[in-house]
Scaffold this motif. Structure first.
Motif, PDB file in Angstrom:
ATOM      1  N   UNK A   1       1.001  -1.053  -0.121  1.00  0.00           N
ATOM      2  CA  UNK A   1      -0.139   0.100  -0.007  1.00  0.00           C
ATOM      3  C   UNK A   1       0.783   1.303  -0.059  1.00  0.00           C
ATOM      4  N   UNK A   2       1.814   1.193   0.827  1.00  0.00           N
ATOM      5  CA  UNK A   2       2.734   2.573   0.981  1.00  0.00           C
ATOM      6  C   UNK A   2       3.824   2.564  -0.050  1.00  0.00           C
ATOM      7  N   UNK A   3       4.180   1.317  -0.644  1.00  0.00           N
ATOM      8  CA  UNK A   3       5.035   1.524  -2.015  1.00  0.00           C
ATOM      9  C   UNK A   3       4.396   1.941  -2.959  1.00  0.00           C
ATOM     10  N   UNK A   4       3.097   1.725  -3.063  1.00  0.00           N
ATOM     11  CA  UNK A   4       2.077   1.989  -4.296  1.00  0.00           C
ATOM     12  C   UNK A   4       2.222   3.467  -4.271  1.00  0.00           C
ATOM     13  N   UNK A   5       2.008   4.007  -3.121  1.00  0.00           N
ATOM     14  CA  UNK A   5       2.089   5.636  -3.070  1.00  0.00           C
ATOM     15  C   UNK A   5       3.375   6.150  -3.220  1.00  0.00           C
ATOM     16  N   UNK A   6       4.238   5.545  -2.659  1.00  0.00           N
ATOM     17  CA  UNK A   6       5.734   6.245  -2.553  1.00  0.00           C
ATOM     18  C   UNK A   6       6.692   5.787  -3.999  1.00  0.00           C
ATOM     19  N   UNK A   7       7.510   4.806  -3.538  1.00  0.00           N
ATOM     20  CA  UNK A   7       8.759   4.393  -4.598  1.00  0.00           C
ATOM     21  C   UNK A   7       7.847   3.634  -5.517  1.00  0.00           C
ATOM     22  N   UNK A   8       6.726   2.821  -5.636  1.00  0.00           N
ATOM     23  CA  UNK A   8       6.313   2.218  -6.761  1.00  0.00           C
ATOM     24  C   UNK A   8       5.302   3.249  -7.424  1.00  0.00           C
ATOM     25  N   UNK A   9       4.989   4.438  -7.142  1.00  0.00           N
ATOM     26  CA  UNK A   9       4.209   5.109  -7.814  1.00  0.00           C
ATOM     27  C   UNK A   9       4.113   5.107  -9.371  1.00  0.00           C
ATOM     28  N   UNK A  10       2.840   4.866  -9.862  1.00  0.00           N
ATOM     29  CA  UNK A  10       3.178   4.483 -11.464  1.00  0.00           C
ATOM     30  C   UNK A  10       3.373   5.962 -12.496  1.00  0.00           C
ATOM     31  N   UNK A  11       3.127   6.939 -11.715  1.00  0.00           N
ATOM     32  CA  UNK A  11       3.487   8.287 -12.336  1.00  0.00           C
ATOM     33  C   UNK A  11       5.106   8.300 -12.298  1.00  0.00           C
ATOM     34  N   UNK A  12       5.791   8.042 -11.118  1.00  0.00           N
ATOM     35  CA  UNK A  12       7.088   7.996 -10.821  1.00  0.00           C
ATOM     36  C   UNK A  12       8.064   7.083 -11.752  1.00  0.00           C
ATOM     37  N   UNK A  13       7.388   5.796 -11.831  1.00  0.00           N
ATOM     38  CA  UNK A  13       8.147   4.900 -12.120  1.00  0.00           C
ATOM     39  C   UNK A  13       7.727   4.349 -13.532  1.00  0.00           C
ATOM     40  N   UNK A  14       6.840   4.311 -14.174  1.00  0.00           N
ATOM     41  CA  UNK A  14       6.417   4.182 -15.580  1.00  0.00           C
ATOM     42  C   UNK A  14       5.818   5.458 -16.246  1.00  0.00           C
ATOM     43  N   UNK A  15       5.644   6.541 -15.757  1.00  0.00           N
ATOM     44  CA  UNK A  15       5.137   7.797 -16.368  1.00  0.00           C
ATOM     45  C   UNK A  15       3.812   7.674 -17.132  1.00  0.00           C
ATOM     46  N   UNK A  16       3.134   6.883 -16.074  1.00  0.00           N
ATOM     47  CA  UNK A  16       1.684   6.385 -16.412  1.00  0.00           C
ATOM     48  C   UNK A  16       0.753   7.658 -15.818  1.00  0.00           C
ATOM     49  N   UNK A  17      -0.342   7.765 -16.466  1.00  0.00           N
ATOM     50  CA  UNK A  17      -1.160   8.716 -15.993  1.00  0.00           C
ATOM     51  C   UNK A  17      -0.862  10.178 -15.848  1.00  0.00           C
ATOM     52  N   UNK A  18      -0.231  10.542 -17.099  1.00  0.00           N
ATOM     53  CA  UNK A  18       0.255  11.941 -17.286  1.00  0.00           C
ATOM     54  C   UNK A  18      -0.618  12.535 -17.926  1.00  0.00           C
ATOM     55  N   UNK A  19      -1.774  11.859 -18.413  1.00  0.00           N
ATOM     56  CA  UNK A  19      -2.930  12.812 -19.240  1.00  0.00           C
ATOM     57  C   UNK A  19      -3.567  13.967 -18.440  1.00  0.00           C
ATOM     58  N   UNK A  20      -3.804  14.052 -17.057  1.00  0.00           N
ATOM     59  CA  UNK A  20      -4.098  15.343 -16.649  1.00  0.00           C
ATOM     60  C   UNK A  20      -3.341  16.444 -16.745  1.00  0.00           C
ATOM     61  N   UNK A  21      -1.980  16.057 -16.777  1.00  0.00           N
ATOM     62  CA  UNK A  21      -0.907  17.072 -16.927  1.00  0.00           C
ATOM     63  C   UNK A  21      -0.737  17.675 -18.397  1.00  0.00           C
TER      64      UNK A  21
END
Lengths: 189, 199
Positions: free
Chosen positions: A8-28
């Motif tokens: 759970x915490x990894x998903x929010x912090x170090x495994x965050x998909x925006x950070x690791x995969x650059x996914x979810x950049x659409x809103x930006x």
């Protein structure tokens, strides 16, 4: 239990998909709701949809696709599951209150974070509980970054920046710096 | 549909369409493969949309577009796993996300089709042109990341120092932000020059 907390915490912090995969950049790169609260709602709705989609996807995979040796249809199945869920959400939110972001379901569907998180959660985790917790963590990670970037951009100090830095360039640099900060947590556990 | 994104000029759809697969363009080869899959998917979905426009509701066409696009990406994964397993492995989650690129590009064109009713050939050409531009952008981003990550482009060494930090996810966001800032500065400067010459 510690494993779930780590996921759970990894998903929010170090495994965050925006950070690791650059996914979810659409809103930006495309359209983002106007306020911090609306960005939070967008992230939470994405999270709820992703968790439901992952649950359905996991059930379909283990009960239908794997026993019938149709695993190559997994991505098609996941896209169809998401489409059904998005259509349902659109029906439920048809008369959404004014404080909710406009075109909420369309914003979720055009954001690659939804499909990306569903695929990654199913790829990474082993059992159903792990998969759902991983999806919840990754969805919350998207929510946290959406809220953080909007909160930074809303600060009055950003109005003092030169015009060539405001908007998309500032958002990307902010995201980059947050990404570097979040990667610093990767040693935990 | 009253969604602001779909009221933008078709060319402005390129930025949001880049979002899903931006992370996958880590080299020229990966950018080229992703761009080619998007181009094929757009070309496959274009006739379907052009033929059914006005006959089938937009929502139904959208579902069909997504299913066709994910089918193309699945087939592409099969082909790549045989011909180039390394790129197939590297693209991983990004291949199915081609579906979202295609939906963004097609939906923008569909919106225009519903509003302005351009000819079928114009719609087809516009879809293909947008997909080609997207492929160019992905190849460009792939080239920048390849140089930053490896210090070379293909077999040609370019950087003497290690800048791989800027090729990673965090660094590349800062690089893209800086490039966007330069672009915005140039645009504002030319705008000011234009205003001065008119004034």
């Amino acid at each position: 239990m510690a494993e779930f907390g780590y996921l759970l915490i990894g998903g929010v912090l170090w495994n965050n998909v925006i950070v690791t995969h650059l996914l979810g950049l659409y809103p930006f790169l495309g359209e983002r709701p106007a306020t911090v609260a609306q960005n939070g709602i967008l992230g939470l709705v994405t999270t709820v949809l992703v968790v439901v989609a992952v649950t359905a996807g996991f059930a379909l995979r283990s009960m239908v696709l794997v026993p019938m040796e149709l695993i190559y249809l997994e991505h098609l199945t996941l896209v169809l599951v998401l489409i059904v869920l998005l259509a349902g959400a659109a029906r439920v939110l048809r008369r959404a209150p004014a404080w909710m972001p406009e075109h909420l379901v369309l914003r979720v569907s055009l954001n690659s974070a939804a499909l990306g998180v569903v695929i990654l959660s199913l790829e990474r985790a082993a059992g159903p509980a792990h998969t759902i917790v991983a999806a919840l963590g990754l969805g919350l990670g998207v929510t946290v970054l959406l809220v953080l970037v909007e909160a930074i951009e809303e600060r009055p100090e950003t109005k003092l920046l030169p015009a060539w830095l405001r908007g998309m360039p500032l958002q990307f640099m902010t995201l980059g710096m947050i990404a570097l900060a979040l990667q610093g947590f990767s040693g935990i556990g | 549909m009253n969604y602001p994104l779909f009221k933008r000029p078709a060319l402005a759809l390129l930025f949001p369409a880049l979002a899903p697969t931006l992370g996958g363009a880590v080299s020229v080869r990966a950018g080229l493969v992703l761009g080619a899959v998007i181009l094929v998917a757009v070309l496959v979905t274009a006739p379907y949309n052009v033929v059914l426009a006005g006959r089938v509701p937009r929502a139904v066409r959208l579902v069909g577009t997504a299913v066709l696009a994910v089918t193309v990406s699945t087939l592409a994964r099969f082909v790549l796993s045989v011909t180039d397993p390394f790129v197939s492995e590297a693209l991983g989650v990004f291949l199915p996300l081609v579906t979202i690129n295609v939906v963004i590009l097609r939906q923008g064109v569909l919106y225009e089709a519903d509003e302005a009713q351009p000819r079928a050939a114009t719609q087809f050409a516009q879809s293909a042109w947008l997909a080609l531009l997207l492929m160019g952008a992905l190849v460009g981003i792939g080239a920048v990341r390849e140089v930053l990550l490896t210090g070379a482009l293909g077999q040609t060494a370019i950087l003497a120092i290690d800048l791989s930090f800027f090729g990673g996810p965090g660094g590349v966001l800062i690089v893209v932000g800086s490039l966007l800032a330069v672009g915005q500065a140039l645009r504002l400067a030319s705008q000011r020059r234009g205003d001065a010459s008119h004034g």
